[in-house]
Every structure is written in C-alpha cells, then in structure tokens.
Design an enzyme around this catalytic site. Structure first.
Site, PDB file in Angstrom:
ATOM      1  N   LYS A  10       0.835  -1.197   0.000  1.00  0.00           N
ATOM      2  CA  LYS A  10       0.000   0.000   0.000  1.00  0.00           C
ATOM      3  C   LYS A  10       0.874   1.253   0.000  1.00  0.00           C
ATOM      4  CE  LYS A  10      -3.757  -1.899   2.882  1.00  0.00           C
ATOM      5  NZ  LYS A  10      -4.886  -1.704   1.957  1.00  0.00           N
ATOM      6  N   ARG A  52     -10.362 -11.354   2.069  1.00  0.00           N
ATOM      7  CA  ARG A  52     -11.243 -12.390   1.521  1.00  0.00           C
ATOM      8  C   ARG A  52     -10.617 -13.776   1.640  1.00  0.00           C
ATOM      9  NH1 ARG A  52     -11.429  -9.278  -4.061  1.00  0.00           N
ATOM     10  NH2 ARG A  52     -11.280  -7.628  -2.506  1.00  0.00           N
TER      11      ARG A  52
END
Length: 510
Positions: A269, A343
């Site tokens: 990120k 996920r």
C-alpha cells in the site's frame, strides 16, 4: 476513566449534578424544550441565545443557583417525532446522537456528574439515550502521558425503564471493547494478542473457545489464513467462539476479518493508506464484541463466531502475486494481489462453518476501499445470497441503529474472477464494482444451501475525521449492534428470508 450510568425517577431539576442535559425540538415558532422549570424560563433563554433545536446543537444556560445544577445544556433533537412508526428508528438515532454529543462535550472538561433528562419514557427511547450517552463519554487514553485529571464520569438518566438501560449498558460495553481493540497500536495487538483477548472475553462471558495456532492451521488445511500471515514474524491464529442456549433450534455463524495490520503485503500500500490499517481487524473485533453481548443478553439461538487473524506483511517469506493457495475444503485460489487478503482469511472460516450446520452465515469485514467510494464512510454495504436476505439484514441494522444498504451481486461480475490455472482468482483485472466483486469471491466459499450475507464495513468501522454524535475519532464499534440484532431476530423467527431454522441446535466442533 470509568463511566457509570445510573437511573433515577426523581425530579431532574432537583438533582445535585454538575450539569443537566435537556432536549430541544425544532418547532415552527422556535425551540421547544423537552423539560421546563418554574425557576428558569428555558424557552426564553434558548431563544435569546439563538438556539434552534438543530440536531446536535448545544446551548448552555447558566442557572445562577436557581437549580441544583449550575448549568443546563440543551441539545438539539431536530424535528419532533411524527406518528409514523416506520420512521421511529430515525428518531431513536437522533436521541442517541444528541445524548452522545452532550456527554462528550460535557465530560471533556471538569464536569464529572451529568444528569440527563432527554425523552426516555419508552423502552426504546431509554435504551437509545443510555447507549448514546455511554458511547459519547468514551475516550481512549492508553498512550496518553498527560498528567491532566480526566476523572471518572457518572451519568444519571431519568427513566423507569431499567431493563432497557441494562441492555444499553451491555451493548456499550461490547462496543467499548471493540473500540479499545481497534484503537490499540498494531505492535501491541499482533495475532496472538488478539486471540488472547478473545480467550479472556470468552472466559469472562462463559463462551466456548478454541484457538488454532500456525501448526494446527497447517495440519487442518487453513491455507488462506496461513498464506496471508506468511510474511510476518507474528504467526496467524483462528479463534472459534461458541454461545449455546438450551432452547435454541438452530445456529448462526459470524465470521470476522482480523488483519491486525495490513501493509498490503508484497502488493504494498502507499504509506498514507497504511496509517489506519490497525483497524483492519474491526470485523473480527465486532464478532468478539457481539458474542460478549449475546452471552449477556441470552437469546434462544446458538451462535458461533470465527476470528480469522493474521498480519499482512511484505517479509521474505510472504506470499507472491501469482501464487496459488488452497483454502480449507480444497478450493484453489490464484493470488493476483496480496492486498486483497481479507477475503482469503474469511474464505477459510466460511468454508469451515459448514461443520456448524448454520441456519445463517454472516461475514463481517473492512474489506474494500470500493465500499467507501460507493456508500461513503458512514454506511456499510450488505451483499447476500438473495436480495430478500440483503434487505432483511439491512433492515435489522437500521432497527439496531446502524446504517447499512443492500447491494446487488450482478452475475456478469463473477467472470472477472476466472483464473487460467486455479479454481478462482482473488481479484478481477477490471477494478469496476470492486465491493461487489469481493462479494462474489466470498460467495464461492459459502457452504451449500446456507443463507449468507456479507457486511463490508470498511468506512463505518473507523472514523478518521472529527467526532460526531456518539461516534468518537478512531474505532467505532461498527456492526456489533447489527450482529446482536440478527441473533435476536433469528431466535424470534423474524428473518423470513432464511426460511425455517436449520440444524439440531447443537453446533459442531465442540
């Protein structure tokens, strides 16, 4: 700082407190106070001071020794409630917000004893005011070194609805737990720390608890959690909590994403995006808080909670983009982006939940930035196995006081997750509809025949702006009330979209 909430049925104006909180409605001809007194012309004072009754507006009136309290704090409630019961949840939210902004404003100074005379005659009003007041008084001071005295706060609510106030205390304690965990620095809350916190809560609440470490995760085939945790020196954990009720006829499963810090892994990120990533375990914290509250409230339903916990770091052993991993149960995933890790850890827990024979499976996660793009920072997205269930879950959230909106799962978006070498990819090449694509991915791991809903709380879980209402800066405790409400709704047979409750009432895996 400890916040204590008491109830009283005496006259509010006779209370020996540091401040008295009253409400003001917006009237056609000016402010309409919810409490008057012969000693002070409250309406005239409010009018002179320019008060309007706008929601969360605070106007302070010195009493000049005419009352037992030195100051009256009048907080805006907006328009008076109408006769439409379908809109009552909006009015209750205004009560929560008004109580919260008043107690936060007053307790931030030297005021330590606050009398609250907001509308609380009905049980739902009393619960709303009590919860808002308790949460508005919240402050996280774990890392403060200031010697300033922020002493304990005592709140006095004028109501006869003690049972409703007791429920508010239980919810506030659960949400405070979540806020404290989310606000804790990630170096002080690595996966083992969060698992240990869950064990402490389970012991105190009488919940069953099982913690799987990295060795047991590998032995049982939890490939998603292991893959995400590979780059960190702090190994992952899977926590399973269990609440049972002797009269239950079915089981609800909650699965929460517990990434204690998310750097993005090798798909790193930008630095600015990492600043709030200590909050990426908000889903798991919400499950923990909800189980604590459910154990105290005692609904006639069995509830299993999974906390899928890992730290996503770019170490030398980290998973790589293009790796193929195997989720619990055998389905393979091509990992194209290691920053789509939530996920993966959820997929393990969701697949494992089939052994619990759930009547309903709910997963909760700060899953996608796309959620905030679509719905902003205060409204969560709800995706589900069918539109009716999504609408009912969003409705349950609204009744609990949380903003959630049902979202679709367009079938054409599923094709973007096709992989040339594995059963499914973890992201699509096209970024459009990212929140919905993530929902499609998770749906692949729902046990056959189990009704399922996915709550994306990426925006509401962490308030990076200024405080408002009863929401402080930092962790908010998002989704706790919704999960508690869903458990109660299943116990009461209120969620028609899941059909008849499945299961024998005994969760597997004991």
């Amino acid at each position: 700082m400890t916040v204590t909430l008491l109830t009283s049925q005496s006259a509010p104006t006779d209370t020996d407190a540091d401040a008295l909180v009253i409400g003001i409605f917006q009237g056609a001809d000016g402010p309409v106070p919810t409490l008057g007194t012969d000693q002070i012309d409250v309406t005239a004072a409010l009018t002179a001071l320019g008060a309007t009754g706008k929601l969360e507006e605070i106007t302070k009136i010195p009493t000049a020794d005419r009352l037992a309290t030195p100051v009256v704090a009048a907080v805006g409630l907006g328009a008076a409630p109408g006769p439409d019961d379908s809109e009552r949840y909006r009015y209750l939210e205004r009560l929560r917000r008004a109580a919260g902004v008043a107690t936060r404003d007053l307790s931030s100074g030297r005021i330590r004893r606050i009398a609250i005379a907001l509308p609380a005659d009905q049980p739902d009003e009393a619960e709303a005011v009590a919860l808002g007041a308790l949460l508005g008084s919240y402050a996280f001071r774990k890392y403060r070194t200031s010697v300033a005295d922020h002493g304990d706060v005592e709140l006095i609510l004028y109501t006869a609805q003690e049972a409703a106030v007791s429920r508010a205390r239980i919810l506030a304690e659960a949400m405070t737990l979540v806020r404290d965990l989310v606000n804790t620095a990630p170096a002080d809350l690595v996966p083992a720390d969060l698992a240990a916190a869950a064990e402490r809560v389970a012991t105190a609440s009488g919940l069953g608890v099982q913690v799987l470490d990295e060795d047991e995760l590998a032995k049982q085939g939890f490939g998603g959690i292991l893959a995400v945790g590979m780059g960190s020196v702090h190994p992952p954990r899977l926590v399973r909590l269990e609440y049972t009720h002797p009269d239950a006829t079915g089981t609800v499963v909650f699965a929460g994403k517990g990434i204690t810090f998310d750097s993005g892994g090798l798909s790193l990120k930008p630095p600015k995006s990492m600043e709030t990533m200590k909050a990426d375990m908000s889903g798991a914290a919400a499950v923990l808080g909800a189980l604590q509250a459910i154990a105290a409230l005692g609904p006639a339903v069995n509830v299993v909670g999974y906390l899928s916990i890992a730290e996503n770091m770019p170490g030398g052993a980290a998973q790589r983009p293009s790796d193929v991993i195997t989720i619990y149960g055998g389905k393979t995933v091509e990992v194209l982006n290691t920053d789509a890790e939530g996920r993966l850890v959820l997929a393990d827990a969701m697949a494992r939940s089939g052994a619990d024979s759930p009547a309903l499976l709910i997963d909760i996660a700060t899953l996608t930035g796309a959620q905030t793009v679509a719905l902003g920072n205060r409204t969560a997205g709800v995706m589900a196995s069918n539109d009716a269930l999504a609408a009912e879950v969003a409705g349950a959230a609204g009744r609990a006081g949380e903003a959630m909106w049902p979202m679709p799962l367009p079938e054409e978006l599923r094709k973007g997750l096709d992989s040339a070498i594995a059963d499914i990819a973890n992201v699509a090449q096209d970024r459009a509809g990212g929140m919905l694509v993530a929902g499609h991915f998770l749906r692949e791991f729902v046990p056959a025949g189990v009704p399922w809903a996915h709550l994306d709380i990426a925006g509401p879980a962490f308030n990076d702006g200024g405080a408002y209402g009863y929401i402080s800066k930092g962790g908010t405790g998002s989704a706790v009330r919704t999960l508690v409400q869903i458990a109660a709704d299943v116990a009461d047979g209120r969620l028609s979209a899941i059909g008849s409750v499945r299961g024998s009432g005994q969760a597997a895996g004991k």
